[in-house]
Design an enzyme around this catalytic site. Structure first.
Site, PDB file in Angstrom:
ATOM      1  N   HIS A 144      -6.351  -2.238   2.053  1.00  0.00           N
ATOM      2  CA  HIS A 144      -5.798  -3.358   1.293  1.00  0.00           C
ATOM      3  C   HIS A 144      -5.000  -2.854   0.089  1.00  0.00           C
ATOM      4  O   HIS A 144      -5.270  -3.236  -1.043  1.00  0.00           O
ATOM      5  CB  HIS A 144      -6.918  -4.276   0.784  1.00  0.00           C
ATOM      6  CG  HIS A 144      -7.694  -4.955   1.855  1.00  0.00           C
ATOM      7  ND1 HIS A 144      -8.927  -5.550   1.615  1.00  0.00           N
ATOM      8  CD2 HIS A 144      -7.440  -5.162   3.171  1.00  0.00           C
ATOM      9  CE1 HIS A 144      -9.386  -6.071   2.737  1.00  0.00           C
ATOM     10  NE2 HIS A 144      -8.499  -5.853   3.694  1.00  0.00           N
ATOM     11  N   PRO A 145      -4.011  -1.988   0.275  1.00  0.00           N
ATOM     12  CA  PRO A 145      -3.267  -1.491  -0.879  1.00  0.00           C
ATOM     13  C   PRO A 145      -2.442  -2.600  -1.530  1.00  0.00           C
ATOM     14  O   PRO A 145      -1.869  -3.452  -0.844  1.00  0.00           O
ATOM     15  CB  PRO A 145      -2.366  -0.411  -0.275  1.00  0.00           C
ATOM     16  CG  PRO A 145      -2.170  -0.835   1.147  1.00  0.00           C
ATOM     17  CD  PRO A 145      -3.479  -1.456   1.550  1.00  0.00           C
TER      18      PRO A 145
END
Length: 563
Positions: free
Chosen positions: A498-499
C-alpha cells in the site's frame, strides 16, 4: 476503442488529445470513464501493461498473479529491519486495472478522521464530509444489510461491492474468536471502524471487479472520444521550460522500445501511475529534488519534494496458528481438480470465490491512541500459509495461518528516487520500516491480543493452535535478527503493498507538498497527479477504495475547471 499499433507507423505519434492520462490503474480507469463523459473532449489513456487476464478474476488465485507478467515486480533496497535484510517485494499491477487487478479486493475506506486530518493540514475540500459523496458515487453495494445505510453507501454505481460468497469453517472460527474477546462487528465503510468484519470486497458473485472491469469495460467500445492504448511506456512529460507549461508526453512501445513518439495534450496531462511510477516520471521530466536531478544531468524545471514522504502499511511475520483438525492438503491435486470443476459449473459457489481466512479482518486501537476517540492504528490479518506442498495456491489450500498485525498509521517515512535517466530502470525504493520507535511500540502491543484469541472457545473447537516460537522482540526488530525472517518474503508477507504519499498534497505554504488541493503540481501548468501518491498521510485502511474516491473527486475538479 482499443488502439492497435503498426511498428512502422505508430498511430499515436503526433496526435492531439484534450487529456492524456498516464497509467490505467485504480485511478486511471476511473478518470478515463468520467472524463470521457463529456462528448466533445478527447481522452487518451496510456498503460504500460496489457489486457487483464481471466485468471485475475478468480478471487482465490490472487497469489498466482504476484510475480507474473501483470506485476511490475518491484523490490525495495535491502534494509536491516525488514525482510531479513533481503529485498522486500511489492506486487504492483502492470495491466489495465493496475493493482486493482491483483489486490485482495478489500473495500476499506479507512477512518473519517484520516480525511479530516488532510483538511486540517490545509487541503480544503478533503474533509470526510467532502469526500463521502465520492465514495457513494462509485459504489453499487450488493449487501442489503449494509446498502440500506444510504448515508454511507451507494447503489447503482459502476463498482460492485459485496462480501465474498464462500466462507470456510476456519474463517468463521477466527471471526467468532475475535467476537469472544470483545471485538464488535463493524462496517469498514462507515464512521465507526473499530472492530471486526467479514470484509466487503470489489467483487460480484465470486469474481473480481477491478477498475478495468468496473469502469472501462462497460464504456470502452461505445465512447468514440476515449482511446485506450496498452503496452505503451511513457518516458517523460514534456514541459516548456520558459513558462513551465505541459504540452504532451514522450512514449515508447513497451515491447519494441526503439519505437518512440510524442502525443500532445491540449489541456492537461494527468499522472495516475502510482506511488512509485508517478514520482519517477516527474523526476525524469525535470520536476523533483534539485540534488537528484542535477546529479543525473536532468534540467530542473521545478524543485519539489517528489519521492519523499513514502508510507506503507507494513508488519513482520512470526506468529503462526496451526490448523490441527481441518484442512488436509496431502490430496492437493485431487482437491484442486474438484474445486476447479465446481467453480466452472457453479461460479457463484465454492472455495475459489473467496480469499480464505484473509476475508476476516479487525481494527485495533493501541494504548498510544487517545482513548477519547476511535482511531485504530493496527489492523489484524490472518493470512493462509502452507509448507506442505500447496505452493502458490496456499491461500486456498493451507495448513497454517500467519498472524499479521499491520501498522495503519506509521510514523516511519521512506522515499522513492532514481539513479538513472533510463525510464525503463526501476525506481529506487527505500521503505525505512520501523525507523520510528513509535512504530515498534505499536507493533509489539498487537501481541497482547494473540494469546487471548488462541484461548477462545472458537479457536479450540476448530483445532487452531498457537505457535509463538518466532514472536518478534524489540531487539530482533532493531537488529533484524529473527531467524524466521529469512523465509521467502512472499510466503508470509511484510508489506500489504500500500505505498502512498510520494507526491504529497498540500497548500503552497507546505514546503514538502508536490500537488495542491486540486491535485495540480505546484509551479507547473496543466499537470496533475491523481493516485495514492497524493495522500499527505496514509489512510488507516486498504487503499483501493480511497484511490477510486480520489479519482472521482479529481474528475469533478477537472470538469469544473472547464466550465
Amino acid at each position: 476503442m482499443r488502439l492497435t499499433f503498426n511498428k512502422d507507423s505508430p498511430i499515436l505519434n503526433g496526435t492531439y488529445y484534450d487529456y492524456i492520462i498516464v497509467g490505467a490503474g485504480s485511478a486511471g480507469c476511473v478518470l478515463a470513464n468520467r472524463m470521457s463523459e463529456i462528448a466533445n473532449q478527447s481522452v487518451l489513456l496510456l498503460e504500460a501493461g496489457g489486457e487483464e487476464p481471466s485468471l485475475a478474476d478468480v478471487p482465490a488465485f490472487i497469489i498466482n498473479t504476484f510475480g507474473s507478467k501483470i506485476d511490475w515486480k518491484y523490490t525495495a533496497e535491502p534494509q536491516q529491519r525488514s525482510c531479513g535484510g533481503q529485498r522486500c517485494t511489492f506486487a504492483r499491477g502492470k495491466v489495465l486495472g493496475g493493482s486493482s487487478s491483483l489486490n485482495a479486493m478489500m473495500y476499506n475506506r479507512g477512518s473519517p478522521l484520516d480525511y479530516d486530518h488532510w483538511a486540517e493540514e490545509g487541503n480544503y475540500g478533503w474533509a470526510y464530509e467532502d469526500v463521502l459523496p465520492y465514495f457513494r458515487l462509485s459504489e453499487d453495494n450488493l449487501d442489503a444489510d449494509i446498502a440500506n445505510d444510504t448515508i454511507h453507501h451507494g447503489r447503482g454505481g459502476y463498482l460492485s461491492v459485496s462480501r465474498f460468497p464462500y466462507v470456510e469453517d476456519t474463517t468463521k472460527a477466527i471471526y467468532e474468536g475475535l467476537q469472544e474477546i470483545g471485538f464488535k462487528t463493524v462496517d469498514f465503510g462507515s464512521e465507526r471502524v473499530l472492530g471486526v468484519t467479514y470484509i466487503q470486497a470489489t467483487q460480484e458473485n465470486g469474481e473480481r471487479m477491478s477498475t478495468n472491469r468496473a469502469f472501462l469495460k462497460p464504456i470502452r467500445n461505445t465512447r468514440k472520444n476515449l482511446n485506450i492504448a496498452t503496452s505503451i511506456r511513457v518516458l517523460k512529460v514534456l514541459i516548456h521550460s520558459h513558462n513551465k507549461t505541459v504540452y504532451g508526453v514522450e512514449y515508447a512501445l513497451e515491447n519494441e522500445r526503439h519505437i518512440t513518439g510524442i502525443v500532445y495534450a491540449r489541456k492537461e496531462v494527468i499522472l495516475s501511475a502510482g506511488a512509485f511510477n508517478s514520482p519517477q516520471l516527474l523526476m525524469l521530466s525535470g520536476v523533483g529534488p534539485n540534488e537528484t536531478l542535477q546529479r543525473l544531468g536532468i534540467p530542473v524545471i521545478q524543485d519539489l519534494k517528489v519521492g519523499y514522504n513514502l508510507q506503507d502499511h507494513y508488519s513482520l511475520p512470526g506468529v503462526l496458528f496451526h490448523i490441527n483438525s481441518t484442512q488436509n492438503i496431502s490430496d492437493y491435486n485431487q482437491k484442486l481438480m474438484s474445486d476447479a470443476h465446481e467453480y466452472m459449473q457453479h461460479p457463484k459457489m465454492g472455495l475459489w470465490t473467496g480469499i480464505s481466512t484473509a476475508q476476516v479482518t479487525a481494527n485495533y486501537q493501541s494504548k498510544l491512541v487517545d482513548k477519547s476517540i476511535e482511531f485504530p492504528d493496527l489492523q489484524f490479518y490472518f493470512l493462509p500459509a502452507s509448507t506442505c506442498g500447496a505452493g502458490i495456491n496456499s491461500i486456498i489450500y493451507h495448513s497454517m495461518i500467519s498472524f499479521l498485525p499491520l501498522i495503519l498509521r506509521p510514523k516511519s517515512r521512506g522515499f522513492v528516487s532514481i539513479n538513472s535517466t533510463d525510464p525503463f530502470s526501476e525506481p529506487l525504493i527505500y521503505t525505512n520500516y520501523f525507523n520510528a520507535s513509535e512504530d515498534i511500540d505499536t507493533f509489539l502491543e498487537s501481541y497482547n491480543v494473540v494469546t487471548q484469541i488462541a484461548n477462545t472457545k472458537s479457536f479450540k473447537e476448530a483445532g487452531i493452535t498457537l505457535d509463538a516460537t518466532f514472536q518478534p522482540t524489540r531487539e530482533q526488530i532493531e537488529t533484524g535478527s529473527n531467524p524466521f525472517w529469512k523465509q521467502p518474503p512472499r510466503e508470509f508477507m511484510y508489506s500489504m503493498c500500500h505505498p502512498a504519499g510520494t507526491c504529497k498534497m498540500g497548500p503552497h505554504t507546505d514546503p514538502n507538498a508536490v500537488v495542491d488541493p486540486e491535485l495540480k503540481v505546484h509551479g507547473v501548468k496543466n499537470l496533475r497527479v491523481v493516485d495514492a501518491s497524493i495522500m499527505p498521510t496514509i489512510i488507516s485502511g486498504n487503499l483501493n477504495a480511497a484511490v477510486i474516491m480520489i479519482a472521482e473527486k479529481a474528475a469533478d475538479l477537472i470538469k469544473k475547471s472547464c466550465d
